[in-house]
Motif scaffolding. Structure first.
Motif, PDB file in Angstrom:
ATOM      1  N   GLN A 133       0.474  -1.146  -0.085  1.00 25.60           N
ATOM      2  CA  GLN A 133      -0.073  -0.265  -0.102  1.00 25.60           C
ATOM      3  C   GLN A 133       1.331   0.875  -0.323  1.00 25.60           C
ATOM      4  O   GLN A 133       1.974   0.975   0.647  1.00 25.60           O
ATOM      5  N   GLY A 134       0.317   2.591  -0.878  1.00 27.08           N
ATOM      6  CA  GLY A 134       1.284   3.271  -1.052  1.00 27.08           C
ATOM      7  C   GLY A 134       0.229   4.399  -1.222  1.00 27.08           C
ATOM      8  O   GLY A 134      -0.624   4.499  -1.142  1.00 27.08           O
ATOM      9  N   LYS A 135       1.102   5.878  -0.405  1.00 32.80           N
ATOM     10  CA  LYS A 135       0.283   7.029  -0.380  1.00 32.80           C
ATOM     11  C   LYS A 135       1.227   7.959  -1.718  1.00 32.80           C
ATOM     12  O   LYS A 135       2.446   7.914  -0.858  1.00 32.80           O
ATOM     13  N   VAL A 136       1.160   8.539  -2.936  1.00 32.57           N
ATOM     14  CA  VAL A 136       2.024   9.550  -3.299  1.00 32.57           C
ATOM     15  C   VAL A 136       1.281  10.433  -3.871  1.00 32.57           C
ATOM     16  O   VAL A 136       0.571  10.743  -4.800  1.00 32.57           O
ATOM     17  N   GLN A 137       1.494  11.888  -3.472  1.00 36.20           N
ATOM     18  CA  GLN A 137       1.298  12.994  -3.659  1.00 36.20           C
ATOM     19  C   GLN A 137       1.076  13.628  -4.619  1.00 36.20           C
ATOM     20  O   GLN A 137       0.703  14.096  -5.468  1.00 36.20           O
ATOM     21  N   GLU A 138       2.205  13.152  -5.463  1.00 31.67           N
ATOM     22  CA  GLU A 138       2.502  13.909  -6.682  1.00 31.67           C
ATOM     23  C   GLU A 138       1.804  13.452  -7.773  1.00 31.67           C
ATOM     24  O   GLU A 138       1.608  13.915  -8.786  1.00 31.67           O
ATOM     25  N   ASP A 139       1.337  12.113  -7.541  1.00 28.65           N
ATOM     26  CA  ASP A 139       1.470  11.680  -8.668  1.00 28.65           C
ATOM     27  C   ASP A 139      -0.568  11.014  -8.818  1.00 28.65           C
ATOM     28  O   ASP A 139      -1.541  10.890  -9.645  1.00 28.65           O
ATOM     29  N   LEU A 140      -1.053  10.500  -7.123  1.00 28.47           N
ATOM     30  CA  LEU A 140      -2.081  10.149  -7.141  1.00 28.47           C
ATOM     31  C   LEU A 140      -2.310  10.137  -5.901  1.00 28.47           C
ATOM     32  O   LEU A 140      -1.527  10.868  -4.962  1.00 28.47           O
ATOM     33  N   GLU A 141      -3.305  11.366  -5.762  1.00 29.57           N
ATOM     34  CA  GLU A 141      -4.092  12.257  -4.701  1.00 29.57           C
ATOM     35  C   GLU A 141      -4.175  11.338  -3.588  1.00 29.57           C
ATOM     36  O   GLU A 141      -4.875  11.390  -2.117  1.00 29.57           O
ATOM     37  N   HIS A 142      -4.773   9.714  -3.266  1.00 27.84           N
ATOM     38  CA  HIS A 142      -5.426   8.781  -2.565  1.00 27.84           C
ATOM     39  C   HIS A 142      -4.848   7.385  -2.664  1.00 27.84           C
ATOM     40  O   HIS A 142      -3.902   7.131  -3.014  1.00 27.84           O
ATOM     41  N   PRO A 143      -4.534   7.090  -1.540  1.00 30.31           N
ATOM     42  CA  PRO A 143      -4.197   5.716  -1.445  1.00 30.31           C
ATOM     43  C   PRO A 143      -4.216   4.714  -2.125  1.00 30.31           C
ATOM     44  O   PRO A 143      -5.582   4.685  -3.070  1.00 30.31           O
ATOM     45  N   PHE A 144      -3.402   3.790  -3.366  1.00 26.06           N
ATOM     46  CA  PHE A 144      -3.707   2.973  -3.603  1.00 26.06           C
ATOM     47  C   PHE A 144      -3.189   2.053  -3.269  1.00 26.06           C
ATOM     48  O   PHE A 144      -2.502   1.393  -1.946  1.00 26.06           O
ATOM     49  N   THR A 145      -3.198   1.198  -3.653  1.00 28.51           N
ATOM     50  CA  THR A 145      -1.814  -0.786  -3.739  1.00 28.51           C
ATOM     51  C   THR A 145      -1.732  -1.147  -4.974  1.00 28.51           C
ATOM     52  O   THR A 145      -2.275  -1.159  -5.970  1.00 28.51           O
ATOM     53  N   GLY A 146      -0.033  -1.891  -4.981  1.00 30.39           N
ATOM     54  CA  GLY A 146      -0.012  -2.085  -5.847  1.00 30.39           C
ATOM     55  C   GLY A 146       1.009  -3.058  -5.976  1.00 30.39           C
ATOM     56  O   GLY A 146       1.773  -4.237  -4.356  1.00 30.39           O
ATOM     57  N   THR A 147       1.346  -4.174  -6.950  1.00 25.56           N
ATOM     58  CA  THR A 147       2.472  -5.830  -6.976  1.00 25.56           C
ATOM     59  C   THR A 147       3.446  -5.163  -7.514  1.00 25.56           C
ATOM     60  O   THR A 147       4.000  -4.267  -8.196  1.00 25.56           O
ATOM     61  N   VAL A 148       4.949  -5.073  -6.749  1.00 25.50           N
ATOM     62  CA  VAL A 148       6.402  -4.904  -6.492  1.00 25.50           C
ATOM     63  C   VAL A 148       6.878  -6.176  -8.376  1.00 25.50           C
ATOM     64  O   VAL A 148       6.534  -7.116  -8.198  1.00 25.50           O
ATOM     65  N   GLU A 149       7.107  -5.248  -8.945  1.00 25.30           N
ATOM     66  CA  GLU A 149       7.867  -5.849  -9.995  1.00 25.30           C
ATOM     67  C   GLU A 149       9.021  -5.393 -10.152  1.00 25.30           C
ATOM     68  O   GLU A 149       9.001  -6.508 -10.765  1.00 25.30           O
ATOM     69  N   LYS A 150       9.614  -4.621 -10.152  1.00 30.74           N
ATOM     70  CA  LYS A 150      11.031  -4.245  -9.873  1.00 30.74           C
ATOM     71  C   LYS A 150      11.675  -3.517  -8.635  1.00 30.74           C
ATOM     72  O   LYS A 150      10.897  -2.723  -7.729  1.00 30.74           O
ATOM     73  N   ILE A 151      12.676  -3.868  -8.033  1.00 25.99           N
ATOM     74  CA  ILE A 151      12.608  -3.626  -6.557  1.00 25.99           C
ATOM     75  C   ILE A 151      14.378  -2.495  -6.817  1.00 25.99           C
ATOM     76  O   ILE A 151      15.230  -3.376  -7.387  1.00 25.99           O
ATOM     77  N   TYR A 152      14.600  -1.518  -7.036  1.00 27.80           N
ATOM     78  CA  TYR A 152      16.178  -0.300  -6.840  1.00 27.80           C
ATOM     79  C   TYR A 152      16.554  -0.429  -5.241  1.00 27.80           C
ATOM     80  O   TYR A 152      16.208  -1.352  -4.684  1.00 27.80           O
TER      81      TYR A 152
END
Length: 76
Positions: A13-32
């Motif tokens: 789960q994450g929240k990124v003010q710059e791109d999305l205004e609301h929380p979201f869930t996602g699946t990890v594709e790549k790790i930096y």
């Protein structure tokens, strides 16, 4: 969240003010070194245009993520 605790395929789960205004869930594709590439799975309908513009992918700092809990899911 520490990068060392993240694995490819994890649901986060994450929240990124710059791109999305609301929380979201996602699946990890790549790790930096300090961030991860996520495929955006669930998101608030108000962010639909932004998610489409991002092609359902986003890079997020590891420290701004947390493990996905089923009872915390966001609506799509």
């Amino acid at each position: 969240m520490k990068i060392a605790t993240i694995n490819i395929g994890d649901k986060l789960q994450g929240k990124v003010q710059e791109d999305l205004e609301h929380p979201f869930t996602g699946t990890v594709e790549k790790i930096y070194s300090n961030s991860v590439l996520l495929t955006i799975d669930d998101y608030d309908p108000r962010d639909e245009d932004n998610v489409a513009e991002l092609n359902h992918k986003i890079v997020v700092k590891a420290q701004s993520l947390k493990k996905f809990k089923k009872n915390d899911s966001t609506a799509k």
